[in-house]
Design a protein around this motif. Sequence first.
Motif, mmCIF file in Angstrom:
data_model
loop_
_atom_site.group_PDB
_atom_site.id
_atom_site.type_symbol
_atom_site.label_atom_id
_atom_site.label_comp_id
_atom_site.label_asym_id
_atom_site.label_seq_id
_atom_site.Cartn_x
_atom_site.Cartn_y
_atom_site.Cartn_z
ATOM 1 N N SER A 63 0.829 -1.189 0.000
ATOM 2 C CA SER A 63 0.000 0.000 0.000
ATOM 3 C C SER A 63 0.877 1.259 0.000
ATOM 4 O O SER A 63 1.631 1.486 0.932
ATOM 5 N N VAL A 72 -8.429 4.574 -5.600
ATOM 6 C CA VAL A 72 -8.314 3.126 -5.807
ATOM 7 C C VAL A 72 -9.684 2.466 -5.621
ATOM 8 O O VAL A 72 -10.093 1.612 -6.414
ATOM 9 N N GLY A 263 -1.471 -2.067 -6.311
ATOM 10 C CA GLY A 263 -2.357 -1.140 -5.601
ATOM 11 C C GLY A 263 -3.098 -1.803 -4.448
ATOM 12 O O GLY A 263 -4.181 -1.375 -4.065
ATOM 13 N N ALA A 301 -6.286 -1.332 -10.085
ATOM 14 C CA ALA A 301 -5.798 -0.712 -8.851
ATOM 15 C C ALA A 301 -4.365 -0.229 -9.035
ATOM 16 O O ALA A 301 -4.007 0.890 -8.657
ATOM 17 N N THR A 304 -4.098 2.845 -11.237
ATOM 18 C CA THR A 304 -4.614 4.023 -10.541
ATOM 19 C C THR A 304 -3.537 4.617 -9.623
ATOM 20 O O THR A 304 -3.336 5.830 -9.598
ATOM 21 N N VAL A 305 -2.835 3.738 -8.911
ATOM 22 C CA VAL A 305 -1.772 4.221 -8.015
ATOM 23 C C VAL A 305 -0.648 4.870 -8.820
ATOM 24 O O VAL A 305 -0.215 5.984 -8.531
#
Length: 425
Positions: A63, A72, A263, A301, A304-305
């Motif tokens: 994380s 996320v 993510g 995910a 997106t990060v």
Amino acid sequence: MSETNQDWFDRALRVIPGGVDSPVRSFRSVGGTPYTVVRGEGAYVVDVEGRRYLDFVQSYGASLLGHAHPAVVSALTEAVALGTTFGAPTPGEVRLAELMCSRVPGLEQVRFVSSGTEAVMSAVRLARGATGRSRIVKFDGCYHGHSDALLVAGGSGVAQLGLPGSAGVTAGAVADTTVAPYNVVPELDETVAAVLVEPVAANMNLVAPRAGFLAELRAACDRVGALLIFDEVITGFRLDYAGASNAFGVVPDLWCFGKVIGGGLPVGAFGGSAALLASLAPAGPVYQAGTLSGNPLATAAGSTVLEYVTPSHYERLSARVERFAASLAEAISAAGLYALTPRVGPLLGLYLSREPVDAPANFAAAKAVCDNGLYAGFFHAMLERGVALAPGAYEILFVSMAHGDAELDRAVEAAGEAAAVVAAS
Ligand SMILES: *Cc1c(COP(=O)(O)O)cnc(C)c1O
């Protein structure tokens, strides 16, 4: 109805070996009962008893933005409604691969898998297949996942439990693995397929590469035609915007990724030049596969990060961790213990001792400090103050982008109090 951590752990112990799905989560080396997490929010996790902890575990580095980051959550919500796995190519895996390759100089192609273990295992197979050689050189205390050939002198949970390796790994499985001390360039010859290294060792507490180590490794590999593999499962897109190869200016032949690129979902990847990756099936003879590889939720995910962060996010995080490292060491020393807080970018180690010690440069030196027995008391004193560190002295502190100055100040205050408790014991 189960409501306490003890209730849940008792239930877990009946149906899950040791009550945990990964040994590093057990409290074996610190004693006591693990807290069972029901949710996370940014820098915090909340357990089944409703206690809220400032969390420096952050899923052991998976994380980066903090738990349940809104960007996320919304990407996942959107992705999940479209179906979760197909067994066919998806746009999401292409987008994440493009993002990664556009950022890391020299990285032209990646193949996705579902964990860091799989990434390293597959990279090693590719290195052997492409070179036609057998031997792998790894470093004492570096962790590369739990595949048989690499489960020797492994750091992290293996070190925490005091195991040299693992039962069930045959002599044959590790016969082609040579272990060398970190920060020393090993003797190589033409039987070596690859040298595998954590460019910043982050599974034996934190051990930084000495100046020149990675470049010298690169040169040593080139002299004998061995491939250099960077295991960037922790450092990738955490150490900085483009990972350790970029930060140190040393380009390996193969990279392994995991943790941040998912993510918070299960994912891994390995990659390198298109020419080298051409050895992989279906184009080449090295077989590698996975039903859930490149899973659309995980790649949504992960993308997106990676899209969320900019180089300045990493600079701010490093600056914040730099201040934190100094204050932490100061608070602990003022309370009568000695602390070393080595830092590489936003990666932060913590060594506690009664006397001043030099920063460890290899596993033997890290072990001498990590096994001094001080960590367990410190860990529990921190936990009582609502600060969750990893339950083992060989893990590093993961400061997410959701840890603000207020959180870090609180952790420093707790550390001073915790150190006083340990110093007096
Ligand atoms: C965590 C880790 C792995 C293994 O990844 P998993 O996803 O746990 O299989 C491999 N290498 C390094 C450096 C790691 O920190």
